[in-house]
Motif scaffolding. Structure first.
Motif, PDB file in Angstrom:
ATOM      1  N   LEU A   1      73.852  -7.803  16.186  1.00  0.00           N
ATOM      2  CA  LEU A   1      72.549  -7.259  15.790  1.00  0.00           C
ATOM      3  C   LEU A   1      72.709  -6.117  14.795  1.00  0.00           C
ATOM      4  CD1 LEU A   1      70.632  -7.311  19.189  1.00  0.00           C
ATOM      5  CD2 LEU A   1      70.185  -8.731  17.165  1.00  0.00           C
ATOM      6  N   ARG A   2      73.686  -5.255  15.037  1.00  0.00           N
ATOM      7  CA  ARG A   2      73.908  -4.121  14.127  1.00  0.00           C
ATOM      8  C   ARG A   2      74.337  -4.562  12.733  1.00  0.00           C
ATOM      9  NH1 ARG A   2      76.649   0.840  17.506  1.00  0.00           N
ATOM     10  NH2 ARG A   2      74.782   1.324  18.690  1.00  0.00           N
ATOM     11  N   HIS A   3      74.931  -5.737  12.642  1.00  0.00           N
ATOM     12  CA  HIS A   3      75.349  -6.240  11.336  1.00  0.00           C
ATOM     13  C   HIS A   3      74.295  -7.138  10.703  1.00  0.00           C
ATOM     14  CE1 HIS A   3      79.213  -4.537  12.398  1.00  0.00           C
ATOM     15  NE2 HIS A   3      79.446  -4.547  11.118  1.00  0.00           N
ATOM     16  N   GLY A   4      73.097  -7.092  11.254  1.00  0.00           N
ATOM     17  CA  GLY A   4      71.974  -7.784  10.651  1.00  0.00           C
ATOM     18  C   GLY A   4      71.889  -9.266  10.955  1.00  0.00           C
ATOM     19  N   ASP A   5      72.658  -9.735  11.909  1.00  0.00           N
ATOM     20  CA  ASP A   5      72.566 -11.146  12.277  1.00  0.00           C
ATOM     21  C   ASP A   5      71.239 -11.391  12.988  1.00  0.00           C
ATOM     22  OD1 ASP A   5      75.048 -11.756  11.245  1.00  0.00           O
ATOM     23  OD2 ASP A   5      76.081 -11.551  13.160  1.00  0.00           O
ATOM     24  N   PRO A   6      70.662 -12.567  12.783  1.00  0.00           N
ATOM     25  CA  PRO A   6      69.417 -12.879  13.501  1.00  0.00           C
ATOM     26  C   PRO A   6      69.700 -13.039  14.994  1.00  0.00           C
ATOM     27  CG  PRO A   6      70.216 -14.807  12.305  1.00  0.00           C
ATOM     28  CD  PRO A   6      71.098 -13.655  11.913  1.00  0.00           C
ATOM     29  N   PRO A   7      68.674 -12.858  15.818  1.00  0.00           N
ATOM     30  CA  PRO A   7      68.871 -12.968  17.269  1.00  0.00           C
ATOM     31  C   PRO A   7      69.532 -14.275  17.707  1.00  0.00           C
ATOM     32  CG  PRO A   7      66.742 -12.003  16.819  1.00  0.00           C
ATOM     33  CD  PRO A   7      67.322 -12.426  15.483  1.00  0.00           C
ATOM     34  N   VAL A   8      69.263 -15.362  17.007  1.00  0.00           N
ATOM     35  CA  VAL A   8      69.868 -16.642  17.393  1.00  0.00           C
ATOM     36  C   VAL A   8      71.395 -16.585  17.291  1.00  0.00           C
ATOM     37  CG1 VAL A   8      69.763 -17.744  15.112  1.00  0.00           C
ATOM     38  CG2 VAL A   8      69.622 -19.135  17.185  1.00  0.00           C
ATOM     39  N   ARG A   9      71.913 -15.738  16.425  1.00  0.00           N
ATOM     40  CA  ARG A   9      73.359 -15.570  16.280  1.00  0.00           C
ATOM     41  C   ARG A   9      73.957 -14.776  17.448  1.00  0.00           C
ATOM     42  NH1 ARG A   9      76.539 -15.371  11.315  1.00  0.00           N
ATOM     43  NH2 ARG A   9      78.528 -15.602  12.356  1.00  0.00           N
ATOM     44  N   CYS A  10      73.105 -14.014  18.115  1.00  0.00           N
ATOM     45  CA  CYS A  10      73.534 -13.216  19.269  1.00  0.00           C
ATOM     46  C   CYS A  10      73.399 -13.984  20.574  1.00  0.00           C
ATOM     47  CB  CYS A  10      72.678 -11.958  19.383  1.00  0.00           C
ATOM     48  SG  CYS A  10      72.652 -10.993  17.887  1.00  0.00           S
ATOM     49  N   ALA A  11      72.649 -15.074  20.538  1.00  0.00           N
ATOM     50  CA  ALA A  11      72.340 -15.819  21.760  1.00  0.00           C
ATOM     51  C   ALA A  11      73.577 -16.292  22.524  1.00  0.00           C
ATOM     52  CB  ALA A  11      71.418 -16.988  21.445  1.00  0.00           C
ATOM     53  N   PRO A  12      74.597 -16.857  21.862  1.00  0.00           N
ATOM     54  CA  PRO A  12      75.756 -17.307  22.646  1.00  0.00           C
ATOM     55  C   PRO A  12      76.405 -16.175  23.450  1.00  0.00           C
ATOM     56  CG  PRO A  12      75.833 -18.269  20.463  1.00  0.00           C
ATOM     57  CD  PRO A  12      74.726 -17.252  20.455  1.00  0.00           C
ATOM     58  N   ALA A  13      76.564 -15.024  22.839  1.00  0.00           N
ATOM     59  CA  ALA A  13      77.158 -13.886  23.554  1.00  0.00           C
ATOM     60  C   ALA A  13      76.261 -13.449  24.701  1.00  0.00           C
ATOM     61  CB  ALA A  13      77.414 -12.731  22.593  1.00  0.00           C
ATOM     62  N   ALA A  14      74.957 -13.413  24.473  1.00  0.00           N
ATOM     63  CA  ALA A  14      74.019 -12.998  25.520  1.00  0.00           C
ATOM     64  C   ALA A  14      74.025 -13.985  26.681  1.00  0.00           C
ATOM     65  CB  ALA A  14      72.616 -12.859  24.939  1.00  0.00           C
ATOM     66  N   VAL A  15      74.055 -15.278  26.373  1.00  0.00           N
ATOM     67  CA  VAL A  15      74.078 -16.300  27.427  1.00  0.00           C
ATOM     68  C   VAL A  15      75.378 -16.205  28.230  1.00  0.00           C
ATOM     69  CG1 VAL A  15      74.188 -18.793  27.851  1.00  0.00           C
ATOM     70  CG2 VAL A  15      72.468 -17.860  26.288  1.00  0.00           C
ATOM     71  N   LEU A  16      76.504 -16.024  27.540  1.00  0.00           N
ATOM     72  CA  LEU A  16      77.778 -15.886  28.248  1.00  0.00           C
ATOM     73  C   LEU A  16      77.780 -14.640  29.134  1.00  0.00           C
ATOM     74  CD1 LEU A  16      80.269 -17.027  25.489  1.00  0.00           C
ATOM     75  CD2 LEU A  16      79.821 -18.174  27.672  1.00  0.00           C
ATOM     76  N   ALA A  17      77.185 -13.571  28.651  1.00  0.00           N
ATOM     77  CA  ALA A  17      77.089 -12.355  29.470  1.00  0.00           C
ATOM     78  C   ALA A  17      76.276 -12.625  30.732  1.00  0.00           C
ATOM     79  CB  ALA A  17      76.461 -11.217  28.661  1.00  0.00           C
ATOM     80  N   LEU A  18      75.172 -13.331  30.589  1.00  0.00           N
ATOM     81  CA  LEU A  18      74.338 -13.646  31.753  1.00  0.00           C
ATOM     82  C   LEU A  18      75.057 -14.556  32.745  1.00  0.00           C
ATOM     83  CD1 LEU A  18      70.851 -14.134  30.082  1.00  0.00           C
ATOM     84  CD2 LEU A  18      71.572 -12.264  31.570  1.00  0.00           C
ATOM     85  N   ILE A  19      75.817 -15.524  32.236  1.00  0.00           N
ATOM     86  CA  ILE A  19      76.564 -16.412  33.124  1.00  0.00           C
ATOM     87  C   ILE A  19      77.641 -15.609  33.872  1.00  0.00           C
ATOM     88  CG2 ILE A  19      78.132 -18.386  33.224  1.00  0.00           C
ATOM     89  CD1 ILE A  19      76.560 -19.528  30.797  1.00  0.00           C
ATOM     90  N   ALA A  20      78.302 -14.717  33.158  1.00  0.00           N
ATOM     91  CA  ALA A  20      79.337 -13.889  33.799  1.00  0.00           C
ATOM     92  C   ALA A  20      78.734 -12.982  34.866  1.00  0.00           C
ATOM     93  CB  ALA A  20      80.084 -13.070  32.752  1.00  0.00           C
ATOM     94  N   VAL A  21      77.572 -12.410  34.582  1.00  0.00           N
ATOM     95  CA  VAL A  21      76.890 -11.566  35.568  1.00  0.00           C
ATOM     96  C   VAL A  21      76.463 -12.403  36.778  1.00  0.00           C
ATOM     97  CG1 VAL A  21      74.769 -10.241  35.990  1.00  0.00           C
ATOM     98  CG2 VAL A  21      76.145  -9.778  33.959  1.00  0.00           C
ATOM     99  N   THR A  22      75.988 -13.605  36.522  1.00  0.00           N
ATOM    100  CA  THR A  22      75.593 -14.502  37.607  1.00  0.00           C
ATOM    101  C   THR A  22      76.785 -14.812  38.508  1.00  0.00           C
ATOM    102  OG1 THR A  22      73.861 -15.480  36.260  1.00  0.00           O
ATOM    103  CG2 THR A  22      74.613 -16.770  38.157  1.00  0.00           C
ATOM    104  N   TYR A  23      77.921 -15.103  37.886  1.00  0.00           N
ATOM    105  CA  TYR A  23      79.132 -15.366  38.667  1.00  0.00           C
ATOM    106  C   TYR A  23      79.511 -14.136  39.500  1.00  0.00           C
ATOM    107  CZ  TYR A  23      84.038 -15.695  39.872  1.00  0.00           C
ATOM    108  OH  TYR A  23      85.200 -15.659  40.559  1.00  0.00           O
ATOM    109  N   ALA A  24      79.520 -12.968  38.870  1.00  0.00           N
ATOM    110  CA  ALA A  24      79.912 -11.738  39.581  1.00  0.00           C
ATOM    111  C   ALA A  24      78.964 -11.476  40.753  1.00  0.00           C
ATOM    112  CB  ALA A  24      79.933 -10.560  38.621  1.00  0.00           C
ATOM    113  N   ALA A  25      77.676 -11.641  40.527  1.00  0.00           N
ATOM    114  CA  ALA A  25      76.697 -11.389  41.588  1.00  0.00           C
ATOM    115  C   ALA A  25      76.837 -12.398  42.723  1.00  0.00           C
ATOM    116  CB  ALA A  25      75.289 -11.410  41.024  1.00  0.00           C
TER     117      ALA A  25
END
Length: 112
Positions: A84-108
């Motif tokens: 996001l800081r490098h001006g990428d559109p949100p869709v470019r951030c989606a894979p990282a965000a989804v992986l973060a959510l999956i990792a949090v789901t696993y941890a929880a």
């Protein structure tokens, strides 16, 4: 469910970490796009591989898996912010965000 999540995350992060560590051309390009040195991108790859090892060993010792998933979640949250800081559109951030959510789901799920 936690076993499936650990294996799925490992199957995603293993090739990504190896490609970053090997400084494959596509990863060099990604590092350049994000304003990172290849060496720093290799560190990210090493952290991803450490996360994979922790997830897989966490199948035998849950606290390690939770710690690894938490680390990967933080790494992916940071990746989304960097994009996001490098001006990428949100869709470019989606894979990282989804992986973060999956990792949090696993941890929880593992910690609960």
């Amino acid at each position: 469910m936690t076993t499936v999540l650990a294996i799925a995350l490992s199957l995603v992060f293993l090739p990504l970490g190896l490609a970053k560590l090997a400084a494959m051309p596509v990863m060099r390009q990604a590092a350049g796009h994000l304003g990172m040195s290849v060496q720093l991108y290799r560190v990210v790859g090493a952290l991803e591989l450490a996360g994979v090892a922790g997830l897989l060993m966490g199948l035998a010792w849950t606290p390690l898996g939770v710690a690894a998933a938490s680390g990967l979640a933080l790494l992916m949250a940071a990746a989304a912010v960097v994009h996001l800081r490098h001006g990428d559109p949100p869709v470019r951030c989606a894979p990282a965000a989804v992986l973060a959510l999956i990792a949090v789901t696993y941890a929880a799920a593992s910690a609960g």
